[in-house]
Design a protein around this motif. Structure first.
Motif, short mmCIF file in Angstrom:
data_model
loop_
_atom_site.label_atom_id
_atom_site.label_comp_id
_atom_site.label_asym_id
_atom_site.label_seq_id
_atom_site.Cartn_x
_atom_site.Cartn_y
_atom_site.Cartn_z
N LEU A 186 7.21 -24.00 5.37
CA LEU A 186 6.00 -23.17 5.42
C LEU A 186 6.23 -21.94 6.28
N TRP A 187 5.84 -20.77 5.75
CA TRP A 187 5.82 -19.53 6.53
C TRP A 187 4.37 -19.04 6.60
N GLU A 188 4.01 -18.50 7.73
CA GLU A 188 2.65 -18.02 7.94
C GLU A 188 2.58 -16.52 7.66
N CYS A 189 2.75 -16.19 6.39
CA CYS A 189 2.67 -14.80 5.96
C CYS A 189 2.46 -14.77 4.46
N ASN A 190 2.13 -13.60 3.96
CA ASN A 190 1.91 -13.40 2.53
C ASN A 190 3.19 -13.62 1.73
N LEU B 281 4.47 -12.05 -0.76
CA LEU B 281 5.26 -10.91 -1.22
C LEU B 281 6.28 -10.47 -0.18
N GLN B 282 5.89 -10.40 1.09
CA GLN B 282 6.87 -9.99 2.10
C GLN B 282 7.93 -11.07 2.29
N ALA B 283 7.57 -12.33 2.07
CA ALA B 283 8.57 -13.40 2.12
C ALA B 283 9.57 -13.25 0.99
N LEU B 284 9.07 -12.90 -0.18
CA LEU B 284 9.96 -12.71 -1.33
C LEU B 284 10.85 -11.49 -1.16
N GLU B 285 10.29 -10.41 -0.64
CA GLU B 285 11.02 -9.14 -0.58
C GLU B 285 12.21 -9.19 0.38
N CYS C 118 2.63 -19.10 2.84
CA CYS C 118 3.39 -19.44 1.63
C CYS C 118 4.42 -20.51 1.98
N TYR C 119 4.82 -21.25 0.97
CA TYR C 119 5.94 -22.18 1.08
C TYR C 119 7.15 -21.59 0.37
N TRP C 120 8.33 -21.76 0.96
CA TRP C 120 9.54 -21.56 0.19
C TRP C 120 9.98 -22.93 -0.33
N TYR C 121 10.33 -22.99 -1.59
CA TYR C 121 10.90 -24.18 -2.22
C TYR C 121 12.31 -23.83 -2.65
N SER D 126 0.22 -11.25 8.87
CA SER D 126 0.06 -12.22 7.79
C SER D 126 0.10 -11.54 6.42
N ILE D 127 -0.35 -10.28 6.34
CA ILE D 127 -0.13 -9.45 5.16
C ILE D 127 0.42 -8.11 5.65
N GLN D 128 1.63 -7.78 5.27
CA GLN D 128 2.26 -6.55 5.73
C GLN D 128 1.43 -5.33 5.35
N ASP D 129 1.24 -4.42 6.29
CA ASP D 129 0.57 -3.15 6.01
C ASP D 129 1.61 -2.17 5.48
#
Length: 440
Positions: free
Chosen positions: A162-166, A168-172, A280-283, A353-356
């Motif tokens: 689990l990551w405590e962020c949106n 999209l920024q985790a994916l990017e 979000c979760y990373w799987y 939590s959501i990148q500006d």
């Protein structure tokens, strides 16, 4: 520059939002198979802001239902697994895996009420230790015949965090090959023979060169982005000498997965899945091309930094990610330990939590991020218009989506262009399960 409205357009995933509507058109990981083990195979889950209950009935069939009982709204996560389905503890209403109400026991004898009641239910499929759900309208796409889905169970291992962020920024972060030379920099190279189960710690293919040395000493990569049938391919080149170039090929599987090299013997297929707009979760599914995966070792390694039952990182913003100034000066670039997942987690969570994105300034090495956002926006707009969206294969198309090749190795300068395919084929020819598919 991206406006605040454009940022919301790409990041918000609740029901009815533009990006949420798009992501519901794809299979999404919802749990690990291991989470339904034990005497009561039931788990409440949250996905894209919606609440569900996931269960396995007495026959082994999986079900995913809306969490609130359609009778009076009681919580089905506390229901009873019995009589071929899930029974609400409030009044005993029974639902099967399709959402059909089978019994309303408090009603008068002969009542037909149950025949008119259906609970929200969603298709679920189990693949390589991960349970996927489809929340969208219409028929779900077929699963591509990627290595992580067709390899035998003995050669795959699945985990999550689990990551405590949106999302999209985790994916990017995975579309930014340049960051690895800094965020994941180690000042000393370990014995690559001890690198099993660890990313960026082994030797590059076709060499004995430690990947840590490559990233540390060659920090100006040449990045190429290509469209692919599954989304995008990123090829990252680091010139080592006049005769040799380090080649790393990673794949972005639209809308939110990667297939990336972990070592000469394993690849990682990884999804970043929204819990809501702020978590979000990373799987990840690890796939071996040599011997069976040592699942016990892989699990033990990850439990050093991940805490059950919610798969939360032991190093997080509440304890400064284990930051040590002494370590930062002598051992690692971040001072946050040796697990690169923690490094990535810090980078993404530190954005908020959501990148500006109205405040960011992208550079040349961000070309993968730019290309992905363009693809994402186009797909969101298509979904809003009711038009076809990319990478939703039918069964015939799915059989043609194989691999995809993903490699980290050293090539001669004159062989860079075809290196990934050649190295991938050589690896498959020496792998029992993969060579059989190659011949077919």
């Amino acid at each position: 520059m991206i406006s605040a409205e454009q940022n919301d357009f790409m990041t918000q995933v609740g029901a009815g939002t533009p990006a949420g509507t798009l992501l519901r058109r794809y299979w999404q990981p919802v749990a690990l198979s291991e989470e339904l083990k034990g005497p009561r195979p039931l788990k409440p889950v949250q996905l894209m802001g919606q609440h569900f209950v996931l269960f396995r009935d007495e026959s082994g069939r999986l079900g995913l239902l809306d969490r609130d009982c359609p009778h009076r709204g009681a919580d089905l996560a506390y229901g009873r697994l019995e009589d071929g389905g899930l029974r609400c503890a409030f009044h005993g209403w029974l639902f099967d895996a399709t959402g059909q109400c089978r019994e309303t026991p408090a009603e008068p004898v002969g009542s037909k009420l149950c025949t008119r009641i259906r609970q929200g239910a969603y298709p679920v499929v189990e693949k390589s230790g991960v349970i996927f759900a489809y929340l969208g309208e219409g028929e779900p796409p077929a699963f591509p015949e990627f290595d992580c889905f067709v390899a035998p169970d003995s050669h795959t291992f699945a985990f999550k965090g689990l990551w405590e962020c949106n999302w999209l920024q985790a994916l990017e972060v995975g579309m930014d090959p340049a960051h690895a030379s800094f965020l994941h920099r180690f000042y000393e190279d370990e014995d690559t023979a001890e690198s099993y189960g660890k990313q960026f710690r082994g030797a590059s293919a076709d060499s004995d060169l430690a990947i840590t040395k490559v990233l540390r000493e060659y920090d100006r990569p040449d990045i190429h982005v290509q469209a692919a049938p599954f989304g995008m391919r990123l090829t990252t080149l680091r010139k080592l000498t006049e005769a040799q170039t380090h080649v790393r090929v990673t794949n972005v599987v639209f809308p939110q997965a990667f297939v990336i090299p972990m070592s000469t013997e394993m690849t990682i297929s990884q999804w970043h899945v929204p819990v809501d707009d702020h978590r979000c979760y990373w799987y990840a599914i690890f796939t071996s091309f040599t011997k069976p995966v040592d699942k016990q070792q892989m699990r033990a390694q990850r439990l050093e930094t991940i805490e059950l039952p919610d798969y939360i990182s032991r190093k997080n913003k509440r304890n400064e990610y284990g930051y040590s100034a002494e370590e930062q000066a002598t051992k690692t670039y971040t001072g946050m330990g040796m697990d690169i997942n923690v490094h990535d987690q810090w980078a993404c969570e530190s954005m908020g939590s959501i990148q500006d994105r109205t405040r960011e300034h992208l550079g040349t090495t961000d070309k993968g991020i730019v290309a992905y956002r363009r693809l994402l926006v186009q797909a969101i707009e298509a979904a809003q218009a009711g038009a076809p969206v990319p990478v939703r294969p039918d069964a015939a198309q799915a059989s043609a989506l194989t691999g995809p090749p993903s490699i980290d190795g050293v090539a001669s300068v004159d062989a860079v262009d075809g290196y990934c395919e050649q190295a991938d084929r050589a690896r498959r020819l020496n792998c029992d399960w993969a060579s059989a598919r190659l011949k077919d």
